[in-house]
Design a protein around this motif. Sequence first.
Motif, PDB file in Angstrom:
ATOM      1  N   ARG A 189      -0.262  12.233   6.453  1.00  0.00           N
ATOM      2  CA  ARG A 189      -0.982  12.827   5.318  1.00  0.00           C
ATOM      3  C   ARG A 189      -2.244  12.044   4.964  1.00  0.00           C
ATOM      4  O   ARG A 189      -3.164  12.596   4.371  1.00  0.00           O
ATOM      5  CB  ARG A 189      -0.059  12.961   4.099  1.00  0.00           C
ATOM      6  CG  ARG A 189       0.403  11.661   3.471  1.00  0.00           C
ATOM      7  CD  ARG A 189       1.503  11.988   2.441  1.00  0.00           C
ATOM      8  NE  ARG A 189       1.840  10.900   1.535  1.00  0.00           N
ATOM      9  CZ  ARG A 189       2.652   9.888   1.840  1.00  0.00           C
ATOM     10  NH1 ARG A 189       3.179   9.808   3.057  1.00  0.00           N
ATOM     11  NH2 ARG A 189       2.929   8.956   0.939  1.00  0.00           N
ATOM     12  N   TYR A 190      -2.283  10.783   5.328  1.00  0.00           N
ATOM     13  CA  TYR A 190      -3.491   9.983   5.059  1.00  0.00           C
ATOM     14  C   TYR A 190      -4.534  10.129   6.176  1.00  0.00           C
ATOM     15  O   TYR A 190      -5.639   9.600   6.067  1.00  0.00           O
ATOM     16  CB  TYR A 190      -3.126   8.504   4.906  1.00  0.00           C
ATOM     17  CG  TYR A 190      -2.176   8.227   3.758  1.00  0.00           C
ATOM     18  CD1 TYR A 190      -2.563   8.482   2.441  1.00  0.00           C
ATOM     19  CD2 TYR A 190      -0.902   7.720   3.986  1.00  0.00           C
ATOM     20  CE1 TYR A 190      -1.691   8.240   1.385  1.00  0.00           C
ATOM     21  CE2 TYR A 190      -0.032   7.469   2.939  1.00  0.00           C
ATOM     22  CZ  TYR A 190      -0.435   7.730   1.639  1.00  0.00           C
ATOM     23  OH  TYR A 190       0.430   7.483   0.602  1.00  0.00           O
TER      24      TYR A 190
ATOM     25  N   THR B 180       0.856  -1.182   0.000  1.00  0.00           N
ATOM     26  CA  THR B 180       0.000   0.000   0.000  1.00  0.00           C
ATOM     27  C   THR B 180       0.899   1.242   0.000  1.00  0.00           C
ATOM     28  O   THR B 180       2.120   1.130   0.009  1.00  0.00           O
ATOM     29  CB  THR B 180      -0.914   0.011   1.239  1.00  0.00           C
ATOM     30  OG1 THR B 180      -0.107  -0.260   2.378  1.00  0.00           O
ATOM     31  CG2 THR B 180      -2.004  -1.032   1.114  1.00  0.00           C
ATOM     32  N   GLY B 181       0.297   2.423  -0.034  1.00  0.00           N
ATOM     33  CA  GLY B 181       1.081   3.656  -0.050  1.00  0.00           C
ATOM     34  C   GLY B 181       1.010   4.306  -1.416  1.00  0.00           C
ATOM     35  O   GLY B 181       0.364   3.799  -2.342  1.00  0.00           O
ATOM     36  N   GLY B 182       1.695   5.422  -1.538  1.00  0.00           N
ATOM     37  CA  GLY B 182       1.640   6.186  -2.784  1.00  0.00           C
ATOM     38  C   GLY B 182       2.458   5.559  -3.907  1.00  0.00           C
ATOM     39  O   GLY B 182       2.086   5.666  -5.088  1.00  0.00           O
ATOM     40  N   SER B 183       3.550   4.882  -3.550  1.00  0.00           N
ATOM     41  CA  SER B 183       4.500   4.427  -4.569  1.00  0.00           C
ATOM     42  C   SER B 183       3.900   3.525  -5.646  1.00  0.00           C
ATOM     43  O   SER B 183       4.214   3.697  -6.821  1.00  0.00           O
ATOM     44  CB  SER B 183       5.677   3.714  -3.908  1.00  0.00           C
ATOM     45  OG  SER B 183       6.280   4.562  -2.961  1.00  0.00           O
ATOM     46  N   PRO B 184       3.064   2.531  -5.303  1.00  0.00           N
ATOM     47  CA  PRO B 184       2.609   1.596  -6.338  1.00  0.00           C
ATOM     48  C   PRO B 184       1.350   2.036  -7.089  1.00  0.00           C
ATOM     49  O   PRO B 184       0.848   1.268  -7.911  1.00  0.00           O
ATOM     50  CB  PRO B 184       2.349   0.310  -5.546  1.00  0.00           C
ATOM     51  CG  PRO B 184       1.969   0.768  -4.189  1.00  0.00           C
ATOM     52  CD  PRO B 184       2.656   2.077  -3.954  1.00  0.00           C
TER      53      PRO B 184
ATOM     54  N   GLY C   9       7.183  -0.777  -1.770  1.00  0.00           N
ATOM     55  CA  GLY C   9       7.687   0.587  -1.715  1.00  0.00           C
ATOM     56  C   GLY C   9       8.832   0.583  -0.712  1.00  0.00           C
ATOM     57  O   GLY C   9       9.208  -0.461  -0.185  1.00  0.00           O
ATOM     58  N   ILE C  10       9.382   1.743  -0.446  1.00  0.00           N
ATOM     59  CA  ILE C  10      10.424   1.840   0.585  1.00  0.00           C
ATOM     60  C   ILE C  10      10.104   3.062   1.454  1.00  0.00           C
ATOM     61  O   ILE C  10       9.665   4.094   0.932  1.00  0.00           O
ATOM     62  CB  ILE C  10      11.836   1.945  -0.036  1.00  0.00           C
ATOM     63  CG1 ILE C  10      12.928   1.965   1.039  1.00  0.00           C
ATOM     64  CG2 ILE C  10      11.943   3.166  -0.954  1.00  0.00           C
ATOM     65  CD1 ILE C  10      14.361   1.900   0.470  1.00  0.00           C
ATOM     66  N   GLY C  11      10.296   2.925   2.750  1.00  0.00           N
ATOM     67  CA  GLY C  11      10.084   4.064   3.640  1.00  0.00           C
ATOM     68  C   GLY C  11      11.242   5.042   3.539  1.00  0.00           C
ATOM     69  O   GLY C  11      12.356   4.669   3.154  1.00  0.00           O
TER      70      GLY C  11
ATOM     71  N   HIS D 146      12.525   1.477   5.660  1.00  0.00           N
ATOM     72  CA  HIS D 146      11.705   0.323   6.066  1.00  0.00           C
ATOM     73  C   HIS D 146      11.091  -0.375   4.852  1.00  0.00           C
ATOM     74  O   HIS D 146      10.909   0.223   3.792  1.00  0.00           O
ATOM     75  CB  HIS D 146      10.646   0.702   7.112  1.00  0.00           C
ATOM     76  CG  HIS D 146       9.473   1.488   6.616  1.00  0.00           C
ATOM     77  ND1 HIS D 146       8.716   2.282   7.450  1.00  0.00           N
ATOM     78  CD2 HIS D 146       8.900   1.609   5.395  1.00  0.00           C
ATOM     79  CE1 HIS D 146       7.738   2.826   6.759  1.00  0.00           C
ATOM     80  NE2 HIS D 146       7.822   2.443   5.508  1.00  0.00           N
TER      81      HIS D 146
ATOM     82  N   LYS E  37      13.107   9.814  -1.116  1.00  0.00           N
ATOM     83  CA  LYS E  37      13.492   8.397  -0.983  1.00  0.00           C
ATOM     84  C   LYS E  37      14.960   8.162  -1.359  1.00  0.00           C
ATOM     85  O   LYS E  37      15.459   7.040  -1.236  1.00  0.00           O
ATOM     86  CB  LYS E  37      12.595   7.516  -1.879  1.00  0.00           C
ATOM     87  CG  LYS E  37      11.104   7.575  -1.549  1.00  0.00           C
ATOM     88  CD  LYS E  37      10.814   6.993  -0.183  1.00  0.00           C
ATOM     89  CE  LYS E  37       9.367   7.177   0.242  1.00  0.00           C
ATOM     90  NZ  LYS E  37       8.409   6.408  -0.525  1.00  0.00           N
TER      91      LYS E  37
HETATM   92  P1  PGA Z   1       4.783   5.556   0.180  1.00  0.00           P
HETATM   93  O1  PGA Z   1       5.208   4.620   1.402  1.00  0.00           O
HETATM   94  O2  PGA Z   1       4.703   4.662  -1.015  1.00  0.00           O
HETATM   95  O3  PGA Z   1       3.464   6.126   0.558  1.00  0.00           O
HETATM   96  O4  PGA Z   1       5.866   6.582   0.040  1.00  0.00           O
HETATM   97  C1  PGA Z   1       6.176   3.653   1.196  1.00  0.00           C
HETATM   98  C2  PGA Z   1       6.517   2.997   2.511  1.00  0.00           C
HETATM   99  O5  PGA Z   1       6.420   3.649   3.573  1.00  0.00           O
HETATM  100  O6  PGA Z   1       6.901   1.817   2.486  1.00  0.00           O
END
Ligand code: PGA
Length: 246
Positions: A170-171, A39-43, A135-137, A141, A206
């Motif tokens: 932000r969510y 989940t998240g914005g990246s995908p 995704g990657i934090g 993470h 990132k």
């Molecule tokens: P993001 O989050 O895709 O919303 O940037 C990625 C993540 O935290 O793994």
Amino acid sequence: MRVLVVPEEQAAHLAADAVTAALQRAVAERGRAVLGIATGGSPLRLYRALGERVRAGEVDASLLQGFLLDEYVGLPAGHAESYREVVRRDLQVHVPLADHAVLGPDPHTGDHAAAALAYEEAIAAAGGVDVQVLGIGGNGHLAFNEPGSPFDSRTRLVELAPRTREDNARYFGGDVSAVPVAALTQGLATIAAARELVLVASGAAKAQALAAALEGPVDVACPASLLQLHPRATVVLDPAAASLLA
Ligand code: PGA
């Protein structure tokens, strides 16, 4: 590891190529395929691109099963920001996986250890994940495996890092205090067991995490550095995200 650096508009299509090929391989071998869902914005663009592949007949969504990487603990069932709901909005409207074919760790059982074990068993019973989207934090993470998470970790209850809660505010209307403090997450060993990994990232925020993950030491200080150990990992970045790579 394959690292592709392309403009963001192309990135989703290259990532969708990799995911589609992996799903097709699994369907050819076993008659079905298991998609690991981030989940998240990246995908988001990747999921739209994958939807185009499904509509073009390249992937039959009825043969797919999906497993979430993680789920918040502490939100009421059906909360709009629970990842099970996010996946409905962000993935299932494009790739029409049946509801019963999508599973996440269950945060509502009252016994998180048992729920974590049940989730590992469900993934194993499905034959494992064929291709895991990641995704990657900003802190490196993977899922909710924050820095310091052991590489041999499995699905478990974790506390979220302050940086992660700030990033995710932000969510929740910008209100950090509304972001849950805990989650059930696949462990790093669970993620690494997927037959293929496809990580997507964009934007300068990132860049530092990606430099550490892809070119730094393989170390729990950067959980995403485990990609360096995986036999089939594809990383698709836009130029800003790749800007600190050697
Ligand atoms: P993001 O989050 O895709 O919303 O940037 C990625 C993540 O935290 O793994």
